[in-house]
Structures are given as C-alpha cells and as structure tokens.
Design a protein around this motif. Structure first.
Motif, PDB file in Angstrom:
ATOM      1  N   CYS A  16       1.028  -1.321  -0.086  1.00 53.75           N
ATOM      2  CA  CYS A  16      -0.094   0.093   0.022  1.00 53.75           C
ATOM      3  C   CYS A  16       0.674   1.215   0.044  1.00 53.75           C
ATOM      4  O   CYS A  16       0.447   2.312  -0.366  1.00 53.75           O
ATOM      5  CB  CYS A  16      -1.016  -0.169   1.127  1.00 53.75           C
ATOM      6  N   GLY A  17       2.074   1.249   0.547  1.00 58.16           N
ATOM      7  CA  GLY A  17       3.162   2.271   0.263  1.00 58.16           C
ATOM      8  C   GLY A  17       3.403   2.614  -0.831  1.00 58.16           C
ATOM      9  O   GLY A  17       3.306   2.052  -2.026  1.00 58.16           O
ATOM     10  N   PRO A  18       4.407   3.808  -1.227  1.00 57.92           N
ATOM     11  CA  PRO A  18       4.817   4.085  -2.561  1.00 57.92           C
ATOM     12  C   PRO A  18       5.754   3.040  -3.092  1.00 57.92           C
ATOM     13  O   PRO A  18       6.800   2.579  -2.267  1.00 57.92           O
ATOM     14  CB  PRO A  18       5.293   5.428  -2.084  1.00 57.92           C
ATOM     15  N   ALA A  50      14.195 -13.948  -5.666  1.00 57.41           N
ATOM     16  CA  ALA A  50      13.004 -13.778  -4.423  1.00 57.41           C
ATOM     17  C   ALA A  50      13.419 -12.674  -3.796  1.00 57.41           C
ATOM     18  O   ALA A  50      14.694 -12.176  -3.505  1.00 57.41           O
ATOM     19  CB  ALA A  50      13.409 -14.946  -3.788  1.00 57.41           C
ATOM     20  N   GLY A  51      12.471 -11.774  -3.390  1.00 59.70           N
ATOM     21  CA  GLY A  51      12.363 -10.657  -2.554  1.00 59.70           C
ATOM     22  C   GLY A  51      12.769  -9.568  -3.314  1.00 59.70           C
ATOM     23  O   GLY A  51      12.975  -8.356  -2.815  1.00 59.70           O
ATOM     24  N   VAL A  52      12.862  -9.443  -4.662  1.00 56.88           N
ATOM     25  CA  VAL A  52      13.413  -8.180  -5.393  1.00 56.88           C
ATOM     26  C   VAL A  52      12.409  -7.348  -5.595  1.00 56.88           C
ATOM     27  O   VAL A  52      12.595  -6.073  -6.065  1.00 56.88           O
ATOM     28  CB  VAL A  52      14.221  -8.750  -6.764  1.00 56.88           C
ATOM     29  N   GLY A  53      11.116  -7.750  -5.675  1.00 57.85           N
ATOM     30  CA  GLY A  53      10.030  -6.690  -5.650  1.00 57.85           C
ATOM     31  C   GLY A  53       8.977  -6.954  -6.902  1.00 57.85           C
ATOM     32  O   GLY A  53       8.402  -6.068  -7.365  1.00 57.85           O
ATOM     33  N   LYS A  54       9.025  -8.279  -7.177  1.00 53.70           N
ATOM     34  CA  LYS A  54       8.211  -8.704  -8.406  1.00 53.70           C
ATOM     35  C   LYS A  54       6.591  -8.462  -7.883  1.00 53.70           C
ATOM     36  O   LYS A  54       5.973  -7.755  -8.669  1.00 53.70           O
ATOM     37  CB  LYS A  54       8.360  -9.943  -8.769  1.00 53.70           C
ATOM     38  N   ARG A  56       5.424  -6.318  -5.818  1.00 51.01           N
ATOM     39  CA  ARG A  56       5.309  -4.995  -5.527  1.00 51.01           C
ATOM     40  C   ARG A  56       4.657  -4.270  -6.758  1.00 51.01           C
ATOM     41  O   ARG A  56       3.957  -3.518  -6.907  1.00 51.01           O
ATOM     42  CB  ARG A  56       6.130  -4.250  -4.775  1.00 51.01           C
ATOM     43  N   LEU A  57       5.634  -4.666  -7.827  1.00 46.98           N
ATOM     44  CA  LEU A  57       5.468  -4.063  -8.957  1.00 46.98           C
ATOM     45  C   LEU A  57       4.247  -4.516  -9.708  1.00 46.98           C
ATOM     46  O   LEU A  57       3.303  -3.704 -10.285  1.00 46.98           O
ATOM     47  CB  LEU A  57       6.530  -4.597 -10.007  1.00 46.98           C
TER      48      LEU A  57
END
Length: 272
Positions: A16-18, A50-54, A56-57
C-alpha cells in the motif's frame, strides 16, 4: 505487540506504500496496457530473484489497470507440483469482484468444461488424471473464449504469479494463450523467480520458447539501487511506527548488507 512484530506487519502491508526504483519497468508495462486497450494483445513475463520486488510491481500495475477500466483477474501458483492442475487459473476466476464477478460467473456457466476448475459452478473435477488430458483442448478454448468475451466490454488483465511453481497444465495454458492471442484486448502477465530456475527446471524451456514470440515482453528486475532501497526501508520503518528516527548508520548498514534486495532489507530492519 512488540516493535519487531509491528515492523513485520508493516512489511506485509507494504504494497500500500509508495513504490520506489521501478519507474522504468512500470512504464514499460503501462505501455503494454495502452496497446491492449487499443486492440492488440500482449504478454509480459516479470522475472527476478526472490524478494526483489516482483509482487510489488505487479500490485502497482493491477491498481493502475483497474483505474483504466480493465477487468483484472489475478491468480497465484503454489508449490504443489502437478497435483492441482490449473490452480492459478481457478484462483484468478475466483478473484473477480463486483459487476465483473457476475459476468465471469455467467461466462463460466456457458462453458461447462470450466466447471472442472470451479466445482461449485459446474459438474466437478474428473476423478482420474486422464480426464484433464482429454479435456485439455476444450478447456483451453473455453478460457480463450471467456477472456475474449470479457474483453468485448472492458480490456482484460490476467495475472498469474509464481510461475516457477506452475504445474504442467498451467505452463501449457500460458504457452497456448501467448501463441493464440493477437487482436483481443487481453494482457497476460506472468511472474517467476529467476533464482529458482535451475538448469533442469521445467519452466526454463517454456520461457525460452515464449521469449521468441514477438508480442511477449520480458521485464527483468535487478537489485534496487542504494538510494531507492534506503527510501523503501525508511518508509517501512515509518509504516511500522518504529519508535524514534531510523539511525543513519543503521540504515547504511542495512542497505549495504541487503545488496538491493527489498525483502532481505526488511528482514534486517525487523531484526535490528
């Protein structure tokens, strides 16, 4: 609740954050949505460790797609092997809400073969594995028809996450859709972990085949740059209501140790 627990909860709600550090990749995906809205199908493969931000994107893209009037279906694979065929597709069909949910239910009811994915909408799952093989082409055609009819009203975004865990049937379905979608207003987005794709991983040849298709777009996420990662960690600390300001020395230490991996940085923050 303890301070580390509050920070962990903030991580879990962090989508939910930027979003930081992925403007180029997001712009590329948004460009695909523009093409789809204009009548040209598109397929995107989002990859990264893993954990790189897929996720979130993908979450950001889903929100933007909904703002643009897309009908969004999202499903996720699970580490279950081939024991549950088409699991992410069934998940995606169940993910739709509001008016679109009624439309999806109507289209599923018109295609009895899809009842094997959603037993509460149809005759139920076949008892033997052979039933899936015999109905494969029927089911593929039903999925294509459903997506095409949905797209007549609103453009469609179908998201299938964690394809590194996909069963064989799901991999075949992704290949099928990637090859047959052309002028339909449908976008298919799949995500997978590159660090899980060992030399004999069954997804590896599928990805190689798909990337040869002209309308399949690869989006590879590398590590976040230090400034973006620092901004991300500061936001997570703030969302976690961390007592006091995050010490600059501590922030630098976390950024250095995390090496651009957002999830690892969050874990280091929680443990600090």
């Amino acid at each position: 609740m303890s301070e580390p627990d509050e920070i962990i909860m903030a991580m879990q709600q962090d989508t939910c954050g930027p979003m930081v550090g992925r403007a180029m990749e997001l712009a590329r995906l948004l460009g695909l949505l523009d093409s789809v809205a204009g009548g040209e199908a598109a397929v995107a493969l989002v990859s990264g460790d893993a954990g790189v931000g897929k996720t979130r994107l993908v979450t950001e893209l889903v929100g933007r797609a909904r703002e643009r009037g897309f009908c969004v279906l999202t499903g996720r694979c699970a580490e279950l092997g081939d024991s549950v065929p088409y699991l992410p597709l069934a998940d995606a069909l169940r993910s739709v809400s509001g008016e679109a949910a009624a439309r999806v239910a109507e289209l599923v009811a018109d295609r009895p073969v899809l009842g094997r994915l959603l037993p509460d909408h149809g005759p139920g799952t076949p008892t033997g594995g052979d039933g899936w093989e015999l109905a494969r082409q029927q089911l593929f055609g039903a999925v294509l028809g459903l997506l095409t009819e949905l797209a007549e009203t609103n453009p469609v975004l179908l998201v299938l996450e964690d394809l590194h865990w996909a069963d064989r049937s799901t991999r075949d379905l992704v290949t099928f859709l990637s090859r047959v979608l052309h002028r339909e207003r449908v976008a298919v987005l799949g995500s997978y972990r590159t660090d899980d794709l060992h030399r004999r991983h069954p997804l590896r040849p599928v990805v190689a085949e798909l990337l040869r298709l002209p309308h399949v777009t690869p989006v590879d996420l590398g590590p976040l740059d230090p400034a973006s990662l620092a901004a991300h960690i500061a936001t997570v600390a703030e969302l976690g209501r961390r007592r006091g300001a995050l010490d600059a020395t501590e922030l630098i230490r976390i950024v250095d140790r995390a090496e651009g991996n957002a999830y690892y940085a969050e874990e280091l923050l929680a443990a600090s």
